[in-house]
Scaffold this motif. Sequence first.
Motif, mmCIF file in Angstrom:
data_model
loop_
_atom_site.group_PDB
_atom_site.id
_atom_site.type_symbol
_atom_site.label_atom_id
_atom_site.label_comp_id
_atom_site.label_asym_id
_atom_site.label_seq_id
_atom_site.Cartn_x
_atom_site.Cartn_y
_atom_site.Cartn_z
ATOM 1 N N SER A 104 71.473 -12.682 24.837
ATOM 2 C CA SER A 104 71.144 -11.314 25.240
ATOM 3 C C SER A 104 69.965 -10.694 24.505
ATOM 4 C CB SER A 104 72.376 -10.408 25.043
ATOM 5 O OG SER A 104 72.779 -10.399 23.680
ATOM 6 N N GLN A 105 69.511 -11.342 23.422
ATOM 7 C CA GLN A 105 68.469 -10.747 22.583
ATOM 8 C C GLN A 105 67.267 -11.676 22.445
ATOM 9 O OE1 GLN A 105 69.025 -7.574 21.403
ATOM 10 N NE2 GLN A 105 71.008 -7.657 22.450
ATOM 11 N N ARG A 106 66.134 -11.083 22.137
ATOM 12 C CA ARG A 106 64.925 -11.848 21.810
ATOM 13 C C ARG A 106 64.945 -12.115 20.308
ATOM 14 N NH1 ARG A 106 60.519 -11.817 25.265
ATOM 15 N NH2 ARG A 106 59.073 -11.618 23.517
ATOM 16 N N ILE A 107 65.261 -13.343 19.943
ATOM 17 C CA ILE A 107 65.379 -13.701 18.523
ATOM 18 C C ILE A 107 64.031 -14.225 18.050
ATOM 19 C CG2 ILE A 107 66.737 -14.939 16.805
ATOM 20 C CD1 ILE A 107 68.401 -13.092 18.572
ATOM 21 N N LEU A 108 63.263 -13.363 17.428
ATOM 22 C CA LEU A 108 61.913 -13.721 16.992
ATOM 23 C C LEU A 108 61.615 -13.134 15.621
ATOM 24 C CD1 LEU A 108 59.855 -13.200 20.283
ATOM 25 C CD2 LEU A 108 60.089 -15.364 19.022
ATOM 26 N N SER A 109 60.893 -13.909 14.813
ATOM 27 C CA SER A 109 60.467 -13.447 13.494
ATOM 28 C C SER A 109 58.947 -13.415 13.394
ATOM 29 C CB SER A 109 61.041 -14.363 12.398
ATOM 30 O OG SER A 109 62.444 -14.331 12.410
ATOM 31 N N THR A 110 58.297 -13.371 14.538
ATOM 32 C CA THR A 110 56.841 -13.387 14.584
ATOM 33 C C THR A 110 56.354 -12.598 15.783
ATOM 34 O OG1 THR A 110 54.904 -14.841 14.786
ATOM 35 C CG2 THR A 110 56.914 -15.552 15.894
ATOM 36 N N ASP A 111 55.113 -12.139 15.704
ATOM 37 C CA ASP A 111 54.477 -11.446 16.835
ATOM 38 C C ASP A 111 53.586 -12.382 17.639
ATOM 39 O OD1 ASP A 111 55.624 -8.973 16.164
ATOM 40 O OD2 ASP A 111 54.016 -8.548 14.722
ATOM 41 N N ALA A 112 53.572 -13.651 17.270
ATOM 42 C CA ALA A 112 52.717 -14.614 17.967
ATOM 43 C C ALA A 112 53.181 -14.796 19.414
ATOM 44 C CB ALA A 112 52.749 -15.952 17.237
ATOM 45 N N PRO A 113 52.273 -15.151 20.310
ATOM 46 C CA PRO A 113 52.637 -15.363 21.716
ATOM 47 C C PRO A 113 53.658 -16.487 21.865
ATOM 48 C CG PRO A 113 50.248 -15.221 21.457
ATOM 49 C CD PRO A 113 50.820 -15.310 20.084
ATOM 50 N N ILE A 114 54.488 -16.391 22.894
ATOM 51 C CA ILE A 114 55.496 -17.408 23.171
ATOM 52 C C ILE A 114 54.848 -18.585 23.888
ATOM 53 C CG2 ILE A 114 57.691 -17.900 24.297
ATOM 54 C CD1 ILE A 114 57.776 -15.861 21.978
ATOM 55 N N GLU A 115 55.012 -19.785 23.328
ATOM 56 C CA GLU A 115 54.465 -20.998 23.946
ATOM 57 C C GLU A 115 55.469 -21.667 24.879
ATOM 58 O OE1 GLU A 115 51.289 -22.446 20.498
ATOM 59 O OE2 GLU A 115 53.071 -23.638 20.910
ATOM 60 N N LEU A 116 56.744 -21.658 24.489
ATOM 61 C CA LEU A 116 57.791 -22.313 25.270
ATOM 62 C C LEU A 116 59.046 -21.464 25.238
ATOM 63 C CD1 LEU A 116 57.562 -25.943 23.799
ATOM 64 C CD2 LEU A 116 56.813 -25.280 26.081
ATOM 65 N N LEU A 174 63.123 -18.622 22.280
ATOM 66 C CA LEU A 174 61.687 -18.367 22.434
ATOM 67 C C LEU A 174 60.942 -19.068 21.306
ATOM 68 C CD1 LEU A 174 61.947 -14.537 23.217
ATOM 69 C CD2 LEU A 174 61.981 -16.459 24.823
ATOM 70 N N VAL A 175 60.041 -19.963 21.677
ATOM 71 C CA VAL A 175 59.332 -20.795 20.701
ATOM 72 C C VAL A 175 57.868 -20.396 20.685
ATOM 73 C CG1 VAL A 175 58.732 -23.142 20.019
ATOM 74 C CG2 VAL A 175 60.947 -22.685 21.097
ATOM 75 N N SER A 176 57.429 -19.861 19.561
ATOM 76 C CA SER A 176 56.047 -19.386 19.457
ATOM 77 C C SER A 176 55.090 -20.447 18.937
ATOM 78 C CB SER A 176 55.986 -18.147 18.551
ATOM 79 O OG SER A 176 56.470 -18.467 17.262
ATOM 80 N N ASP A 177 55.637 -21.506 18.372
ATOM 81 C CA ASP A 177 54.794 -22.594 17.865
ATOM 82 C C ASP A 177 55.540 -23.909 18.095
ATOM 83 O OD1 ASP A 177 53.270 -24.439 16.512
ATOM 84 O OD2 ASP A 177 53.118 -23.293 14.647
ATOM 85 N N LYS A 178 55.186 -24.584 19.182
ATOM 86 C CA LYS A 178 55.908 -25.801 19.565
ATOM 87 C C LYS A 178 55.741 -26.932 18.560
ATOM 88 C CE LYS A 178 52.158 -27.506 22.529
ATOM 89 N NZ LYS A 178 51.767 -27.845 23.923
ATOM 90 N N THR A 179 54.722 -26.853 17.711
ATOM 91 C CA THR A 179 54.517 -27.931 16.744
ATOM 92 C C THR A 179 55.641 -27.990 15.710
ATOM 93 O OG1 THR A 179 53.121 -26.604 15.261
ATOM 94 C CG2 THR A 179 52.023 -27.826 17.033
ATOM 95 N N TRP A 180 56.336 -26.863 15.484
ATOM 96 C CA TRP A 180 57.499 -26.904 14.595
ATOM 97 C C TRP A 180 58.575 -27.791 15.198
ATOM 98 C CZ3 TRP A 180 58.616 -25.406 9.702
ATOM 99 C CH2 TRP A 180 57.696 -24.579 9.056
ATOM 100 N N TYR A 181 58.782 -27.669 16.506
ATOM 101 C CA TYR A 181 59.787 -28.502 17.175
ATOM 102 C C TYR A 181 59.341 -29.956 17.193
ATOM 103 C CZ TYR A 181 63.148 -30.041 20.747
ATOM 104 O OH TYR A 181 64.144 -30.693 21.426
#
Length: 328
Positions: free
Chosen positions: A66-78, A94-101
């Motif tokens: 139900s919530q947007r779980i984000l710790s960054t203002d960077a654009p969402i990549e995936l 919401l994944v803002s940096d796919k390279t972490w994955y």
Amino acid sequence: MNTPDKQQVFSINNTHDFDRATLQIFRHQAKNCAVYRQFISGLRIDADKITSVKQIPFLPIEFFKSQRILSTDAPIELTFTSSGTTGMITSSHLVSDKTWYEDSFRNAFQLFYGDIRDYTVLALLPSYLEREGSSLIYMVDDLIKQSQYPDSGFFLYNHDELYQQLQKQQQAQKPTLLIGVTFGLLDFIENYQINFPELIVMETGGMKGRRKEMIREELHDTLCEGFGVSHIHSEYGMTELLSQAYSKGDGIFECPSWMKIIIRDTNDPISTLAKGKTGGINVIDLANINSCSFIATQDLGKINTDGTFEVLGRFDQSDIRGCNLLIA
């Protein structure tokens, strides 16, 4: 206190480094993840007074529905989404940096299985291929591309083609990984039997409503007989995590060094339990640096004396989802 980068996280090799990185990421997320910050505040916990990993509160996994779980203002990549039956509310990560994955699953595979380029990767994941947003499909697709073997690939319901490929792999004596959703693997061996002792069969859990749930021992015995292997491997992962734990048999899982399992008391979610005690599974996943690294799952499990862990089922009334949900 600086936030660790990927190189620091994925090179962790001792408890001191893990705890240090964990506290750094906690402070970052307690400040920058609005949902997590509000959750901590609701518990009347002062984030500035958290000085050890044992004190960190875990966000209930339901918040991802139900919530947007984000710790960054960077654009969402995936955006990864969980599977579910019709009408079920699903989770979104919401994944803002796919390279972490990518770095997480690539490093974890290397840690547990060695160089992916040594393997032919065969994937029997029909229910995942039939929808969008699967983090598992993203991972396996990347592993297939990295394997560099032209015979690597996905199989939908073309079981005869998969059977022929498995025979080819066995005859060529090539290291082969078959990763499959549980019901897909069972469907396959109902019509095809193969004796391929060297094959790595990795089940990802979940019947997807296609079959009756089975206890782990019964399932693994059935799969071992059908594929002619001595052990069934498993992957413990979920939409809300960017890291996976792996089992090489008997449902005994091990985490990579940037991931940790903690067992909580089901009657007192703030309290943790000793090794050998069954409770709710909490996960610290440092690869989740841009969302929330501290997740209270709806899985039940226990930690063994050697630090490995087992998944023993799910809480009553929990949704049946795509991670490893088999009851031991």
